[in-house]
Design a protein around this motif. Sequence first.
Motif, short mmCIF file in Angstrom:
data_model
loop_
_atom_site.label_atom_id
_atom_site.label_comp_id
_atom_site.label_asym_id
_atom_site.label_seq_id
_atom_site.Cartn_x
_atom_site.Cartn_y
_atom_site.Cartn_z
N VAL A 359 -61.45 -24.40 -47.70
CA VAL A 359 -60.39 -24.23 -48.69
C VAL A 359 -60.38 -25.42 -49.64
N GLU A 360 -59.93 -25.13 -50.85
CA GLU A 360 -59.85 -26.18 -51.86
C GLU A 360 -58.48 -26.84 -51.84
N GLY A 361 -58.49 -28.15 -51.98
CA GLY A 361 -57.26 -28.89 -52.08
C GLY A 361 -57.27 -29.75 -53.33
N TYR A 362 -56.20 -30.49 -53.49
CA TYR A 362 -56.07 -31.33 -54.68
C TYR A 362 -55.32 -32.60 -54.31
N GLY A 363 -55.70 -33.67 -54.93
CA GLY A 363 -54.98 -34.90 -54.73
C GLY A 363 -55.47 -35.96 -55.69
N LEU A 364 -54.92 -37.14 -55.58
CA LEU A 364 -55.34 -38.28 -56.36
C LEU A 364 -54.97 -39.53 -55.58
N THR A 365 -55.72 -40.59 -55.83
CA THR A 365 -55.53 -41.82 -55.07
C THR A 365 -54.07 -42.23 -55.02
N GLU A 366 -53.38 -42.05 -56.14
CA GLU A 366 -51.98 -42.46 -56.25
C GLU A 366 -51.04 -41.68 -55.33
N ALA A 367 -51.56 -40.62 -54.68
CA ALA A 367 -50.73 -39.82 -53.76
C ALA A 367 -51.31 -39.81 -52.35
N SER A 368 -52.08 -40.78 -52.01
CA SER A 368 -52.53 -41.09 -50.62
C SER A 368 -53.52 -40.16 -49.90
N THR A 371 -51.89 -33.64 -52.30
CA THR A 371 -50.60 -33.03 -52.63
C THR A 371 -50.61 -31.52 -52.45
N HIS A 372 -51.74 -30.87 -52.73
CA HIS A 372 -51.84 -29.42 -52.65
C HIS A 372 -53.07 -29.01 -51.84
N VAL A 373 -52.96 -27.90 -51.11
CA VAL A 373 -54.11 -27.32 -50.41
C VAL A 373 -53.85 -25.82 -50.25
N ASN A 374 -54.93 -25.06 -50.25
CA ASN A 374 -54.81 -23.64 -49.91
C ASN A 374 -54.51 -23.50 -48.41
N PHE A 375 -53.93 -22.38 -48.04
CA PHE A 375 -53.70 -22.11 -46.62
C PHE A 375 -55.04 -21.91 -45.93
N VAL A 376 -55.19 -22.54 -44.77
CA VAL A 376 -56.46 -22.44 -44.04
C VAL A 376 -56.51 -21.14 -43.25
N GLU A 380 -54.84 -15.00 -47.22
CA GLU A 380 -56.08 -14.84 -47.98
C GLU A 380 -56.20 -16.03 -48.92
N ILE A 381 -57.41 -16.63 -48.98
CA ILE A 381 -57.62 -17.78 -49.84
C ILE A 381 -57.57 -17.33 -51.30
N VAL A 382 -56.77 -18.01 -52.08
CA VAL A 382 -56.70 -17.71 -53.51
C VAL A 382 -57.74 -18.58 -54.20
N LYS A 383 -58.92 -18.03 -54.38
CA LYS A 383 -60.03 -18.80 -54.92
C LYS A 383 -59.77 -19.14 -56.38
N GLY A 384 -60.09 -20.39 -56.71
CA GLY A 384 -59.80 -20.88 -58.06
C GLY A 384 -58.50 -21.64 -58.12
N MET A 449 -48.63 -22.87 -62.79
CA MET A 449 -48.24 -22.31 -61.51
C MET A 449 -47.95 -20.83 -61.70
N ASP A 450 -48.45 -19.99 -60.78
CA ASP A 450 -48.13 -18.56 -60.90
C ASP A 450 -46.78 -18.27 -60.24
N GLU A 451 -46.37 -17.02 -60.30
CA GLU A 451 -45.02 -16.68 -59.84
C GLU A 451 -44.86 -16.84 -58.33
N ARG A 452 -45.97 -16.86 -57.57
CA ARG A 452 -45.88 -17.04 -56.12
C ARG A 452 -45.79 -18.49 -55.70
N GLY A 453 -46.19 -19.39 -56.60
CA GLY A 453 -46.15 -20.81 -56.27
C GLY A 453 -47.52 -21.42 -56.08
N TYR A 454 -48.59 -20.68 -56.39
CA TYR A 454 -49.94 -21.24 -56.36
C TYR A 454 -50.20 -21.99 -57.66
N PHE A 455 -50.87 -23.13 -57.54
CA PHE A 455 -51.18 -23.96 -58.70
C PHE A 455 -52.66 -23.85 -59.05
#
Length: 566
Positions: A359-368, A371-376, A380-384, A449-455
């Motif tokens: 799964v794809e996640g997201y972060g940046l050094t400034e957030a340790s 911050t975001h990850v797809n459900f493992v 269903e993985i929301v690709k993209g 962000m879509d209406e479900r809360g996926y970024f």
Amino acid sequence: MLGGVGLETEKPWLALYPGETAKNVYYKAETLPQLLRNAAKEYPKHKAIHFMGKELTFKQTFEKASNLAAYLQEIGITKGDRVAVMLPNIPQTVISFYAIMLAGAIVVPVNPLYKEREIEFILNDSGAKAIITLDILYNRVKSVQEMTSVEQILVTSISEFLPFPKNLFYPFIQKKEYGYIPSVKHEGNTHLLKNIWSLPTADLKEVSIDFEEDLAIIQYTGGTTGFPKGVMLTHQNLVANTSMCRQWLYKLEKGKEKLLAIMPLFHVYGMMTVLVLSVMEIYQMILLPKFDATTALKTIEKQKPTVFPGAPTIYIGLLNHPDINKYDLSSIDAAISGSAPLPKEIIDRFEEKTGGKLVEGYGLTEASPVTHVNFVWDHEIVKGSIGVPWPGTDAAVFSPETGEELPHGEIGELAVKGPQVMKGYWNNPDETELVLKDGWLYTGDLCYMDERGYFYIVDRKKDTIIASGFNIYPREVEEVLYEHPAVQEAAVVGVKDSYRGETVKAFIVLKEGAQTSEDELNKYMRERIASFKVPRIYEFRKELPKSAIGKILRRELKENGTEEGR
């Protein structure tokens, strides 16, 4: 006492959380060295580290870290001092990380690939009082020592934790690779770790550490926007982010997992997912000092890791190995990709090959950094998509023009809030004020962000290409290029164009044995995206420049790819 951080307002993504995952993050207010102390006490014989056939238990790891910590105190390291660590993924890196904090000091990770100029900058900016490094890197550090505040240099060798007979052969490997066998003496202000561990154990002085306020590390960013900045991360920052990870990976069992450590430990992503998570959850770390696809495949088959944090370029390198079908990769249950966009094709191929989840996640050094990850599991993985915010993490999209929060579907700058957000930039209040506003960390990334809360990350603000007034996001173009059967890697940048202002240039690495042409790619792209987004220039290369964590360096490509569009 459990510390919990909740969200100010309900967000749509919370409705998606599985029952096993709490909506808030919960963690004990225990410092990072306390986590290792706990692991050594409760699981003393459990294997903590596997390195090229050599293994260390949690008790052995803690004992060596304690011995080194006491020695650091003896040579003058006190609470709040900065100690640099310039090592690859070897057992000494794990030991040094915890030893420095046991001594009350702050870890300053340094990329071992850095040259003298880069080393000098970080040592000076951080005010590091000591550095722990490899014998093969000693001369590089010694040459800049006089220009820095470094008083003590501690040196180790990869061979020290290799099993017999690999430890005997390693010096000859060094001579073949570097042209000489390094020889460093334990004298003056130069100290050898192997000598330190052979000395009688000194008493370690207990140091009081403020969980919320005291720094654990100063992690330098890659310098993509000028000089590198030192990100100040507290013990709470890293423990909170690791606890979010633990809550997200709820199917993994404490004390029963093996974690493949290819991601460099000198980067905060590898640090959180390996150094901290493994100690918190009693996982075994399988350390690899550098990424080599053949070695990685052999290690997976033999050691059977169950967790595999990585970067897209690592997964791409494995999947395109000519002998991949000869290896059994079925032990992998969960893999989380960070540092760069993950092409959809790679997810499908990886999951087909391993049977596990990528799964794809997201972060940046400034957030340790996460911050975001797809459900493992169980979704269903929301690709993209980069997924949804982690427990206890808030996120919003703000207009770069008005500063107002934008509704679903509109593109703006992603901002995040949570206990993993940094304290600020080291000695740089002006830069801190630019990104930390009203408790929000402004990431510099464009998303919606879509209406479900996926970024969905569209691109870096500074990477957006503006051609004839149209906004073009490199990631969107790269996704289509990755779908072409001949393309192994792709990177898209904007280059100057006398007519359009900017135009799109694509750098392409082909799969081994594959062939295509500029005309064929142009036709392929025009059938799939709007014509103004189609690259006007294609450059074929054998490889693309990458950072130490495998992120393709678009800036370097842009600086060296200024050819005007056609």
